[in-house]
Every structure is written in C-alpha cells, then in structure tokens.
Design an enzyme around this catalytic site. Structure first.
Site, mmCIF file in Angstrom:
data_model
loop_
_atom_site.group_PDB
_atom_site.id
_atom_site.type_symbol
_atom_site.label_atom_id
_atom_site.label_comp_id
_atom_site.label_asym_id
_atom_site.label_seq_id
_atom_site.Cartn_x
_atom_site.Cartn_y
_atom_site.Cartn_z
ATOM 1 N N THR A 154 0.818 -1.206 0.046
ATOM 2 C CA THR A 154 0.161 0.015 -0.001
ATOM 3 C C THR A 154 0.919 1.129 0.045
ATOM 4 O O THR A 154 0.471 2.270 0.013
ATOM 5 C CB THR A 154 -0.973 -0.067 1.274
ATOM 6 O OG1 THR A 154 -0.013 -0.175 2.465
ATOM 7 C CG2 THR A 154 -1.940 -1.193 1.095
ATOM 8 N N GLY A 155 2.223 1.015 0.048
ATOM 9 C CA GLY A 155 3.170 2.365 0.351
ATOM 10 C C GLY A 155 3.148 2.654 -1.218
ATOM 11 O O GLY A 155 3.096 1.819 -2.242
ATOM 12 N N VAL B 252 6.376 2.898 -2.988
ATOM 13 C CA VAL B 252 7.287 1.952 -3.719
ATOM 14 C C VAL B 252 6.477 0.652 -3.873
ATOM 15 O O VAL B 252 6.511 0.241 -5.062
ATOM 16 C CB VAL B 252 8.565 1.730 -2.916
ATOM 17 C CG1 VAL B 252 9.482 0.585 -3.563
ATOM 18 C CG2 VAL B 252 9.227 3.098 -2.560
ATOM 19 N N SER C 87 -3.479 -0.927 7.080
ATOM 20 C CA SER C 87 -4.255 -0.895 5.779
ATOM 21 C C SER C 87 -4.795 -2.238 5.373
ATOM 22 O O SER C 87 -5.400 -2.769 4.228
ATOM 23 C CB SER C 87 -3.330 -0.582 4.626
ATOM 24 O OG SER C 87 -2.676 0.641 4.716
ATOM 25 N N CYS D 93 18.154 5.159 -3.456
ATOM 26 C CA CYS D 93 17.750 5.834 -4.549
ATOM 27 C C CYS D 93 18.581 6.517 -5.258
ATOM 28 O O CYS D 93 18.787 6.284 -6.522
ATOM 29 C CB CYS D 93 16.296 6.430 -4.237
ATOM 30 S SG CYS D 93 16.209 7.541 -2.920
ATOM 31 N N GLN E 260 16.864 15.980 -4.102
ATOM 32 C CA GLN E 260 15.915 14.933 -4.123
ATOM 33 C C GLN E 260 14.535 15.325 -3.848
ATOM 34 O O GLN E 260 14.132 16.102 -2.810
ATOM 35 C CB GLN E 260 16.136 13.836 -3.008
ATOM 36 C CG GLN E 260 17.790 13.380 -3.276
ATOM 37 C CD GLN E 260 18.233 12.391 -2.047
ATOM 38 O OE1 GLN E 260 19.405 12.508 -1.906
ATOM 39 N NE2 GLN E 260 17.354 11.442 -1.572
ATOM 40 N N GLY F 152 10.628 10.531 -2.174
ATOM 41 C CA GLY F 152 11.842 9.597 -1.668
ATOM 42 C C GLY F 152 11.594 9.625 -0.134
ATOM 43 O O GLY F 152 12.107 8.689 0.590
ATOM 44 N N ARG G 151 16.922 17.836 0.010
ATOM 45 C CA ARG G 151 15.601 17.970 -0.259
ATOM 46 C C ARG G 151 15.135 19.111 -1.009
ATOM 47 O O ARG G 151 15.184 20.075 -0.347
ATOM 48 C CB ARG G 151 14.813 17.681 0.805
ATOM 49 C CG ARG G 151 13.435 17.167 0.695
ATOM 50 C CD ARG G 151 13.256 15.676 0.167
ATOM 51 N NE ARG G 151 13.556 14.747 1.245
ATOM 52 C CZ ARG G 151 13.817 13.431 0.905
ATOM 53 N NH1 ARG G 151 13.599 12.925 -0.356
ATOM 54 N NH2 ARG G 151 14.277 12.490 1.792
ATOM 55 N N HIS H 298 14.520 12.307 -8.572
ATOM 56 C CA HIS H 298 15.854 12.821 -8.138
ATOM 57 C C HIS H 298 16.529 13.465 -9.248
ATOM 58 O O HIS H 298 16.919 12.712 -10.266
ATOM 59 C CB HIS H 298 16.548 11.863 -7.179
ATOM 60 C CG HIS H 298 15.740 11.393 -6.061
ATOM 61 N ND1 HIS H 298 14.594 12.000 -5.574
ATOM 62 C CD2 HIS H 298 16.255 10.358 -5.049
ATOM 63 C CE1 HIS H 298 14.370 11.509 -4.343
ATOM 64 N NE2 HIS H 298 15.321 10.433 -4.225
HETATM 65 N N1 LIG Z 1 10.217 6.430 -1.760
HETATM 66 C C1 LIG Z 1 11.429 6.172 -2.241
HETATM 67 O O1 LIG Z 1 11.690 6.734 -3.297
HETATM 68 C C2 LIG Z 1 11.983 5.167 -1.960
HETATM 69 C C3 LIG Z 1 13.339 4.684 -2.542
HETATM 70 C C4 LIG Z 1 14.260 3.871 -2.268
HETATM 71 C C5 LIG Z 1 13.875 2.976 -0.944
HETATM 72 N N2 LIG Z 1 12.614 3.349 -0.228
HETATM 73 C C6 LIG Z 1 12.502 2.512 0.783
HETATM 74 O O2 LIG Z 1 11.273 1.465 0.544
HETATM 75 C C7 LIG Z 1 10.465 1.428 1.733
HETATM 76 C C8 LIG Z 1 9.228 2.018 1.367
HETATM 77 O O3 LIG Z 1 9.023 3.389 1.220
HETATM 78 P P1 LIG Z 1 7.741 4.164 0.688
HETATM 79 O O4 LIG Z 1 8.251 5.381 0.172
HETATM 80 O O5 LIG Z 1 6.951 3.228 -0.162
HETATM 81 O O6 LIG Z 1 6.927 4.300 2.022
HETATM 82 P P2 LIG Z 1 5.351 4.583 2.194
HETATM 83 O O7 LIG Z 1 4.755 5.021 1.231
HETATM 84 O O8 LIG Z 1 5.295 5.127 3.611
HETATM 85 O O9 LIG Z 1 5.126 3.115 2.617
HETATM 86 C C9 LIG Z 1 5.339 2.214 3.650
HETATM 87 C C10 LIG Z 1 4.588 0.751 3.377
HETATM 88 O O10 LIG Z 1 5.301 -0.164 4.382
HETATM 89 C C11 LIG Z 1 4.112 -0.711 5.184
HETATM 90 N N3 LIG Z 1 4.295 -0.976 6.465
HETATM 91 C C12 LIG Z 1 4.661 -0.089 7.329
HETATM 92 N N4 LIG Z 1 4.925 -0.863 8.638
HETATM 93 C C13 LIG Z 1 4.746 -2.254 8.147
HETATM 94 C C14 LIG Z 1 4.673 -3.474 9.027
HETATM 95 N N5 LIG Z 1 4.973 -3.590 10.527
HETATM 96 N N6 LIG Z 1 4.450 -4.628 8.381
HETATM 97 C C15 LIG Z 1 4.103 -4.666 7.065
HETATM 98 N N7 LIG Z 1 3.976 -3.605 6.353
HETATM 99 C C16 LIG Z 1 4.248 -2.220 7.130
HETATM 100 C C17 LIG Z 1 2.930 0.447 5.159
HETATM 101 O O11 LIG Z 1 1.573 -0.206 5.311
HETATM 102 P P3 LIG Z 1 0.231 0.649 5.852
HETATM 103 O O12 LIG Z 1 -0.147 0.866 4.437
HETATM 104 O O13 LIG Z 1 -0.398 -0.466 6.746
HETATM 105 O O14 LIG Z 1 0.891 1.701 6.640
HETATM 106 C C18 LIG Z 1 3.180 0.847 3.573
HETATM 107 O O15 LIG Z 1 2.715 -0.221 2.707
HETATM 108 C C19 LIG Z 1 11.373 2.242 2.746
HETATM 109 O O16 LIG Z 1 12.193 1.298 3.643
HETATM 110 C C20 LIG Z 1 11.991 3.263 2.213
HETATM 111 O O17 LIG Z 1 13.027 3.660 2.736
HETATM 112 C C21 LIG Z 1 11.602 4.364 -0.739
#
Ligand SMILES: NC(=O)c1ccc[n+]([C@@H]2O[C@H](COP(=O)([O-])OP(=O)(O)OC[C@H]3O[C@@H](n4cnc5c(N)ncnc54)[C@H](OP(=O)(O)O)[C@@H]3O)[C@@H](O)[C@H]2O)c1
Length: 330
Positions: free
Chosen positions: A10-11, A13, A39, A126, A153, A157, A226, A233
C-alpha cells in the site's frame, strides 16, 4: 512459476512494484500483498484480480514464498526478512537495514550480480542507484578515482508522508514529516545527522557507491538536499577519471550505453529534467562539462524516477535477473 509476496504493497514503492511486475512480465503462481494493521483489508486490483491486503505477522512470514519484495521500512525488514529467508525465500529489500552487511548482495543489475550467500538481497539507496549506472560505464572505459555528489531529491523519496508535507505546505499547513517547511524551501538535510557532520543519506551514498562498484578505496563524498519537487531525483555528479579523456569522448560512451539516455544540447535548452524523468525507466544524463578546478574531472547532471529506477523498478529488475540467469541461493 513462483510464489511472490509484496510487503508494503500500500506504500508508494509497493504500488510501483506491482506496476513493474506487470511491465517486466514477471510470471507468478501466486501473489500475496502485505501491509501493516493499518491498511489490512484494503482491496488492490492487479491484472484484473482483486487482492485483499493482509497484515504481516511472524506466522504469515513463515509460510513459504519463493520471492519477497520488501518495501516497508528498516525496522519491519529487520524483523521479517530473516523469517521469510529461513522459510526459503529470496527477499529483495528496499530498506537500508541490510545493505552494508558483508554477506548481503547490494545490487543494481546493470552493474553487478548477486552471489546469494544469503537469501536477502538489498536494493540500494535511490540516489545511489541512478548515479552508479553512468559511473559504471565511465569506470569500465576510463577508471574512476574520485566522486563528489550533490543531490536534489524529490519529496516522494520520503514516501506518502513526504508528499503530504509538500502538498499541505502549499495550503499553508505546517510540516508533519520534515523538521522545516519543504514548500518554497530547500533542506540540506536528509535522514539523521551522524557525528562526522554528514547525514545518514550522505553516508549511504558514499558506502554504497564503493560496495556496488566494488571499489573499496574510491574517494567519495556527498551532500544530499531535499527540494520541493514531487517525483524524480536529480544528482550533480562530479567525477575524476584515471585515464585522461574529453567531454566528447564521455558523451560518446553515454550515447552507446544501453541503460543511459544522453540529453545534452544546452544551446536549445535541452538537458535532463526531473519532470521528464517521472514515469520513465531510464537514467538520464547531460550537461557534461569539464571541472577546470581539478585534473581530468567532469560534471554530469543525472535524473531518474526515484520510485522506479531508484526503488521499485530496480527491485523487480533484480528479480528478473535471478529468474533469467537461474540464480539460486548457495
Ligand atoms: N520512496 C522512495 O523513493 C524510496 C526509494 C528507495 C527505497 N525506499 C524504501 O522503501 C521502503 C518503503 O518506502 P515508501 O516510500 O513506499 O513508504 P510509504 O509510502 O510510507 O509506505 C510504507 C509501506 O510499508 C507498510 N508497512 C509499514 N509498517 C509495516 C509493518 N510493520 N508490516 C508490514 N507493512 C508495513 C505500510 O503499510 P500501511 O499502509 O499499513 O501503513 C506501507 O505499505 C522504505 O524502506 C524506504 O526507505 C523508498
């Protein structure tokens, strides 16, 4: 065919991981989508089928999956990735939790290949992913001896919360995620500060560049910033090469590079732009020019979609690399 799980579906990524699984034609026998309790129960339609998102628990992680795409933050990964791994899965983890472990592969498929000593493969930071792709081509041709990054960035991110801060800031609301407003502002601060004055994000770029390029003694520095941009980015790469070369030769290398797009026609205002990178798979480079303050040193402006090449696409490309090459755990 494989049993696949996506954790963090649901996030930002996770949502893009599903799109990339489809775009890269990854075959699977079954697909399970996990989130936190928050979620759980949400419906996600993928390839015409509706999936109910499940809350991840230790018991569910002990079920056997062939591949787990993990994108739910470092703490969740530290807890659950080893459980999935023990149950026989190969976990491709987007968080920074395992990246610098000696027995964990840190992979950008254009650059290196997993050895699979462990059943966890780390997807790099990233900004690092998009930077090491052009650097790999330069290293192969000329050798690189020094790199200095400055990043610009996007708020995506930082996940959903980062985007909310920018959009709420536009309406005059205070930030919830960043320590200062990001709307109409520039923050020289990504992730926590370390004792050496660098941030963790900067240290990640330094350490991960050396590990992915397999150049442990490479001189690397980084400043991560940022900016109030929603997606993609931009990175200014300042690179010193070993073998003397010219701007024209570097452009020729990028012109023939499979995974890099050169856009470098400044007289016509043509150079890589964040808004033109969003939604694209490639890494864009341009504004190649000599740095006259140092010998054999060049500037490269580099943009890419942080949610795609910087995260979801790279993770799915790692999965494709495993499937195409028949790579298995040792
Ligand atoms: N955004 C980027 O550009 C980017 C780039 C490289 C790496 N990352 C990494 O990718 C990861 C996710 O990033 P994002 O940007 O997608 O974050 P996000 O939009 O905040 O999404 C986080 C996701 O993790 C889930 N989650 C949180 N706690 C959990 C748990 N205990 N068990 C199972 N699922 C859980 C959330 O579910 P809910 O919906 O239930 O909260 C949601 O689906 C992070 O580690 C981040 O550092 C991100």
């Amino acid at each position: 065919m494989s049993k696949i799980a996506v954790v963090g579906a649901t996030g930002l990524v996770g949502e893009n991981m599903l799109k990339m699984l489809e775009k890269q034609n990854i075959p699977f026998e079954s697909l399970v989508l996990f989130s936190s309790e928050k979620s759980a129960g949400k419906e996600i339609t993928f390839q015409g089928k509706t999936y109910i998102v499940e809350a991840l628990t230790e018991e569910k992680a002990r079920a056997h999956f062939d591949y787990v795409l993990m994108s739910a933050g470092g703490q969740t990964s530290l807890k659950y990735s080893p459980i999935f791994e023990s149950a026989g899965a190969i976990v491709i983890d987007n968080s920074s939790a395992f990246r610098m472990f000696e027995d964990i592969d840190l992979i950008v498929p254009e650059v290196n290949e997993p050895k699979l000593k462990r059943g966890i493969i780390a997807n790099p930071n990233c900004s690092t992913i998009q930077s090491v792709v052009p650097l790999k081509y330069l290293n192969d041709q000329f050798g690189i001896t020094r790199v200095n990054y400055t990043t610009y960035q996007a708020v995506s991110g930082s996940g959903v919360k980062g985007k909310q801060d920018l959009l709420n800031g536009e309406k005059g609301l205070p930030p919830q995620n960043y320590p200062h407003p990001i709307y109409n502002n520039v923050l020289p601060h990504i992730d926590d500060f370390l004792e050496n004055g660098y941030t963790k994000e900067e240290q990640k770029m330094i350490d991960e560049t050396r590990k992915i390029l397999n150049l442990p003694d490479l001189k690397v520095s980084a400043t991560c910033v940022r900016v109030p941009v929603l997606d993609s980015h931009s990175v200014l790469i300042n690179v010193t090469l070993d073998k003397p070369t010219t701007v024209e030769e570097i452009k020729r290398v990028f012109e023939s590079a499979e995974h890099v797009v050169l856009i470098d026609n400044p007289s016509n205002n043509e150079y890589p732009l964040a808004i033109n990178s969003t939604g694209k798979d490639e890494v864009f480079v341009g504004r190649i020019r000599q740095d006259d303050s140092l010998d054999n040193t060049f500037y490269i402006w580099c943009t890419a979609d942080n949610l795609l090449k910087g995260a979801a696409l790279n993770a799915v490309q790692i999965l494709k690399q495993l499937l195409d090459k028949g790579l298995k755990r040792q």
